[in-house]
Design a protein around this motif. Structure first.
Motif, PDB file in Angstrom:
ATOM      1  N   LEU A  22      -6.620  10.824  50.660  1.00  0.00           N
ATOM      2  CA  LEU A  22      -7.313  11.186  51.896  1.00  0.00           C
ATOM      3  C   LEU A  22      -6.403  11.989  52.825  1.00  0.00           C
ATOM      4  CD1 LEU A  22      -9.190   7.861  52.782  1.00  0.00           C
ATOM      5  CD2 LEU A  22     -10.192   9.925  51.823  1.00  0.00           C
ATOM      6  N   THR A  23      -5.190  11.482  53.030  1.00  0.00           N
ATOM      7  CA  THR A  23      -4.306  12.112  54.030  1.00  0.00           C
ATOM      8  C   THR A  23      -3.489  13.258  53.450  1.00  0.00           C
ATOM      9  OG1 THR A  23      -2.479  10.631  53.525  1.00  0.00           O
ATOM     10  CG2 THR A  23      -4.012   9.898  55.217  1.00  0.00           C
ATOM     11  N   ARG A  24      -3.273  13.252  52.145  1.00  0.00           N
ATOM     12  CA  ARG A  24      -2.426  14.223  51.446  1.00  0.00           C
ATOM     13  C   ARG A  24      -0.976  14.156  51.920  1.00  0.00           C
ATOM     14  NH1 ARG A  24      -6.921  17.662  53.058  1.00  0.00           N
ATOM     15  NH2 ARG A  24      -8.258  18.155  51.283  1.00  0.00           N
ATOM     16  N   ASN A  25      -0.587  13.007  52.443  1.00  0.00           N
ATOM     17  CA  ASN A  25       0.759  12.883  52.974  1.00  0.00           C
ATOM     18  C   ASN A  25       1.199  11.429  52.820  1.00  0.00           C
ATOM     19  OD1 ASN A  25       2.762  12.100  54.860  1.00  0.00           O
ATOM     20  ND2 ASN A  25       2.297  13.846  56.159  1.00  0.00           N
ATOM     21  N   PRO A  26       2.210  11.166  51.936  1.00  0.00           N
ATOM     22  CA  PRO A  26       2.566   9.784  51.606  1.00  0.00           C
ATOM     23  C   PRO A  26       2.947   8.931  52.815  1.00  0.00           C
ATOM     24  CG  PRO A  26       3.664  11.326  50.140  1.00  0.00           C
ATOM     25  CD  PRO A  26       3.003  12.157  51.200  1.00  0.00           C
ATOM     26  N   SER A  27       3.621   9.490  53.803  1.00  0.00           N
ATOM     27  CA  SER A  27       4.066   8.604  54.874  1.00  0.00           C
ATOM     28  C   SER A  27       2.925   8.258  55.820  1.00  0.00           C
ATOM     29  CB  SER A  27       5.282   9.168  55.601  1.00  0.00           C
ATOM     30  OG  SER A  27       4.880  10.086  56.583  1.00  0.00           O
ATOM     31  N   ALA A  68      -9.420   8.136  62.652  1.00  0.00           N
ATOM     32  CA  ALA A  68      -8.183   8.832  63.008  1.00  0.00           C
ATOM     33  C   ALA A  68      -8.372  10.341  62.872  1.00  0.00           C
ATOM     34  CB  ALA A  68      -7.041   8.358  62.111  1.00  0.00           C
ATOM     35  N   HIS A  69      -9.110  10.725  61.842  1.00  0.00           N
ATOM     36  CA  HIS A  69      -9.344  12.130  61.573  1.00  0.00           C
ATOM     37  C   HIS A  69     -10.148  12.764  62.715  1.00  0.00           C
ATOM     38  CE1 HIS A  69      -9.206  15.411  58.832  1.00  0.00           C
ATOM     39  NE2 HIS A  69     -10.512  15.581  58.809  1.00  0.00           N
ATOM     40  N   ARG A  70     -11.152  12.027  63.152  1.00  0.00           N
ATOM     41  CA  ARG A  70     -11.982  12.500  64.256  1.00  0.00           C
ATOM     42  C   ARG A  70     -11.133  12.678  65.513  1.00  0.00           C
ATOM     43  NH1 ARG A  70     -16.088   8.450  63.583  1.00  0.00           N
ATOM     44  NH2 ARG A  70     -16.685   9.305  61.576  1.00  0.00           N
ATOM     45  N   ARG A  73      -8.951  15.676  65.180  1.00  0.00           N
ATOM     46  CA  ARG A  73      -9.730  16.908  65.302  1.00  0.00           C
ATOM     47  C   ARG A  73     -10.000  17.223  66.766  1.00  0.00           C
ATOM     48  NH1 ARG A  73     -13.391  17.104  60.802  1.00  0.00           N
ATOM     49  NH2 ARG A  73     -15.105  17.674  62.133  1.00  0.00           N
ATOM     50  N   ARG A  74     -10.332  16.151  67.525  1.00  0.00           N
ATOM     51  CA  ARG A  74     -10.541  16.344  68.960  1.00  0.00           C
ATOM     52  C   ARG A  74      -9.276  16.877  69.599  1.00  0.00           C
ATOM     53  NH1 ARG A  74     -13.791  11.810  69.645  1.00  0.00           N
ATOM     54  NH2 ARG A  74     -12.014  10.471  69.990  1.00  0.00           N
ATOM     55  N   TYR A  75      -8.144  16.315  69.177  1.00  0.00           N
ATOM     56  CA  TYR A  75      -6.864  16.717  69.714  1.00  0.00           C
ATOM     57  C   TYR A  75      -6.585  18.178  69.354  1.00  0.00           C
ATOM     58  CZ  TYR A  75      -1.846  16.691  70.538  1.00  0.00           C
ATOM     59  OH  TYR A  75      -0.597  16.989  70.989  1.00  0.00           O
ATOM     60  N   ALA A  76      -6.929  18.531  68.112  1.00  0.00           N
ATOM     61  CA  ALA A  76      -6.703  19.910  67.668  1.00  0.00           C
ATOM     62  C   ALA A  76      -7.551  20.881  68.478  1.00  0.00           C
ATOM     63  CB  ALA A  76      -7.036  20.033  66.175  1.00  0.00           C
ATOM     64  N   ARG A  77      -8.781  20.469  68.768  1.00  0.00           N
ATOM     65  CA  ARG A  77      -9.644  21.336  69.569  1.00  0.00           C
ATOM     66  C   ARG A  77      -9.093  21.512  70.969  1.00  0.00           C
ATOM     67  NH1 ARG A  77     -14.052  19.112  66.886  1.00  0.00           N
ATOM     68  NH2 ARG A  77     -14.410  17.520  68.454  1.00  0.00           N
ATOM     69  N   PHE A  81      -7.845  24.879  72.764  1.00  0.00           N
ATOM     70  CA  PHE A  81      -8.317  25.281  74.078  1.00  0.00           C
ATOM     71  C   PHE A  81      -7.166  25.768  74.946  1.00  0.00           C
ATOM     72  CE2 PHE A  81      -9.239  24.110  78.507  1.00  0.00           C
ATOM     73  CZ  PHE A  81     -10.394  24.849  78.717  1.00  0.00           C
ATOM     74  N   PHE A  82      -6.026  25.086  74.834  1.00  0.00           N
ATOM     75  CA  PHE A  82      -4.880  25.451  75.677  1.00  0.00           C
ATOM     76  C   PHE A  82      -4.081  26.614  75.111  1.00  0.00           C
ATOM     77  CE2 PHE A  82      -5.341  21.040  77.314  1.00  0.00           C
ATOM     78  CZ  PHE A  82      -5.602  21.409  78.616  1.00  0.00           C
ATOM     79  N   THR A  83      -3.988  26.681  73.779  1.00  0.00           N
ATOM     80  CA  THR A  83      -3.119  27.694  73.188  1.00  0.00           C
ATOM     81  C   THR A  83      -3.913  28.879  72.642  1.00  0.00           C
ATOM     82  OG1 THR A  83      -3.229  26.666  71.020  1.00  0.00           O
ATOM     83  CG2 THR A  83      -1.446  25.951  72.472  1.00  0.00           C
ATOM     84  N   GLY A  84      -5.233  28.700  72.540  1.00  0.00           N
ATOM     85  CA  GLY A  84      -6.057  29.782  72.010  1.00  0.00           C
ATOM     86  C   GLY A  84      -5.875  29.968  70.517  1.00  0.00           C
ATOM     87  N   ARG A  85      -5.262  28.974  69.860  1.00  0.00           N
ATOM     88  CA  ARG A  85      -5.064  29.102  68.419  1.00  0.00           C
ATOM     89  C   ARG A  85      -5.718  27.933  67.708  1.00  0.00           C
ATOM     90  NH1 ARG A  85       0.267  29.725  68.712  1.00  0.00           N
ATOM     91  NH2 ARG A  85       0.572  27.833  67.516  1.00  0.00           N
ATOM     92  N   ASP A  86      -6.077  28.153  66.496  1.00  0.00           N
ATOM     93  CA  ASP A  86      -6.695  27.095  65.732  1.00  0.00           C
ATOM     94  C   ASP A  86      -5.870  26.823  64.487  1.00  0.00           C
ATOM     95  OD1 ASP A  86      -8.198  25.371  64.345  1.00  0.00           O
ATOM     96  OD2 ASP A  86      -9.921  26.685  64.077  1.00  0.00           O
ATOM     97  N   ASP A  87      -5.062  25.786  64.570  1.00  0.00           N
ATOM     98  CA  ASP A  87      -4.192  25.471  63.443  1.00  0.00           C
ATOM     99  C   ASP A  87      -4.822  24.477  62.478  1.00  0.00           C
ATOM    100  OD1 ASP A  87      -2.141  27.138  64.063  1.00  0.00           O
ATOM    101  OD2 ASP A  87      -1.166  25.702  65.404  1.00  0.00           O
ATOM    102  N   ALA A  88      -5.976  23.933  62.882  1.00  0.00           N
ATOM    103  CA  ALA A  88      -6.529  22.851  62.077  1.00  0.00           C
ATOM    104  C   ALA A  88      -7.277  23.355  60.842  1.00  0.00           C
ATOM    105  CB  ALA A  88      -7.474  22.003  62.914  1.00  0.00           C
TER     106      ALA A  88
END
Lengths: 168, 250
Positions: A22-27, A68-70, A73-77, A81-88
């Motif tokens: 699910l996370t694709r990240n062991p830690s 956690a994912h939700r 995602r909210r955090y990414a949005r 909003f602040f940086t004008g970039r979408d890294d998610a």
């Protein structure tokens, strides 16, 4: 070690594997497993169903991941909003063509990965999966069919590519 | 028993070993004479097989001691003890935050079984121990109702306890699991204190019949009205407590 812990020690490696898928990240996967075990153990007496312990733990872990994912995602949005970039979102370049079944699997969406792991790898019954997702068995079957088709197409990417590249 | 030709669902159920023996034999017979579908089913089986193989390595991770159930159980036990012990400390820490209110979640978590436990807890912290400062102090008579109305417009009026010698002197806003709460402290000339506590009934709309209970050295009279729950708290076995207990309607 009591009986419960003995059962858990067999299931924990499976939970960790599911969490990695699910996370694709062991830690962060282990963080997720830890949080899920905490939740399970603290509601052990009143919530644990009589059925398959593994299915119950999978369902706790899956819901925790979605929550956690939700949140992230909210955090990414908000960041966007602040940086004008979408890294998610994965960019076109980041979407690579699958080269192995595992890579194809990693490109499926969350629910499809969970479905295939539960059914194909862990061998849960359709009924157990339906209970985890809270949908009818028929819905599980049609979603599974789509997941399997998607995996097939992504894997086919790998199978057909060499023949396209063959030099004359 | 499934019907022939098998539906796509039946084929998936076949791949996943979820058919009865009889159905499985039916599908096998069908596949033997249908090369194209047989090919597709084989591809699904192969994918599943490869996925199992690819993911089998993930079962062999070195153990993570953080995930030991016995350890987690111990940690949970410690946490819940610390949780209770730190409730009062937390209340002080965030109480400094001022008028915006503080999180009194723990107050209501300590015991949600008995009605208006948070009112008793607030009495101990504010009226008895003086841990939390008042948000509002009365300078002239009548102000307190005005202050309370700013937050609880529709609520029951503050009871008039002047006959027993008690006047409202200070108010404090709190935030609880059930929603924002306010506590008004009444005092008489000898410094005895009674509190009036009001808050919403909470998401479950848990309304209370007129009742009374004692908890340690305190006594609470509680009731519901105008969409809120109320409590009046005072030390038990005092003239004030007897007076409150006899009051049928506040």
């Amino acid at each position: 070690m009591n009986d419960i812990d003995e059962q858990l020690s067999e299931i924990i490696p499976r939970l960790r594997r599911f969490a990695v898928s699910l996370t694709r990240n062991p830690s962060s996967a282990d963080d997720l497993v830890q949080a899920s075990l905490e939740r399970a153990l603290s509601s052990w007496n009143d919530k644990r169903p009589d059925g398959d312990l593994r299915a119950w733990l999978f369902s706790i872990l899956y819901r925790q991941f979605l929550d956690a994912h939700r949140r992230s995602r909210r955090y990414a949005r908000m960041l966007e909003f602040f940086t004008g970039r979408d890294d998610a979102q994965p960019s076109a370049e980041r979407t690579v063509i699958a080269q192995t079944t595992l890579q194809a699997f990693d490109q499926l969406n969350t629910e499809q990965r969970a479905l295939l792991l539960w059914v194909s790898v862990e061998g849960l019954t359709y009924k157990e999966v339906a209970e985890i997702l809270g949908v009818p068995t028929g819905t599980v079957m049609s979603r599974l069919s789509r997941a399997r088709q998607a995996l097939r197409e992504l894997s086919d990417g790998e199978i057909s590519r060499p023949s396209l590249r063959r030099l004359k | 028993m499934i019907s022939m030709p098998p539906s796509e669902r039946d084929l998936h159920a076949y791949v996943d070993h979820q058919l009865s023996d009889a159905d499985r034999r039916l599908v096998e017979t069908f596949l033997a004479s249908n090369a194209e579908i047989s090919e597709q089913v084989r591809a699904w089986q192969q994918d599943a097989q490869q996925l199992r193989a690819a993911l089998s390595g993930a079962l062999q991770q070195p153990a993570n001691p953080e995930l030991d159930p016995a350890l987690i159980r111990q940690r949970l036990k410690r946490q819940s003890r610390r949780h209770l012990a730190s409730a009062a400390v937390l209340l002080i820490a965030v109480g400094i935050g001022g008028i915006s209110g503080w999180q009194a979640r723990e107050m209501t978590l300590v015991s949600t079984q008995l009605p208006m436990t948070d009112a008793l807890q607030a009495y101990r912290l504010i009226a008895q121990q003086g841990i939390l400062p008042a948000d509002y102090k009365v300078s002239d008579d009548g102000d307190m109702q005005h202050w309370l109305d700013r937050y609880f417009t529709q609520a029951n009026r503050l009871p008039d306890l002047a006959g027993a010698g008690f006047k409202p002197v200070s108010g404090r806003l709190l935030s609880t699991e059930q929603g924002p709460a306010a506590m008004v402290v009444y005092e008489d000339s000898t410094g005895h204190k009674i509190s009036f506590y009001v808050r919403p009934p909470g998401p479950k709309n848990y309304l209370l019949p007129r009742g009374s209970r004692s908890d340690g050295e305190l006594q609470a009279e509680y009731w519901s009205g105008a969409g809120y729950n109320y409590a009046m708290v005072s030390p038990s076995d005092t003239p004030a407590a007897r007076m409150l207990k006899q009051t049928v309607q506040f």
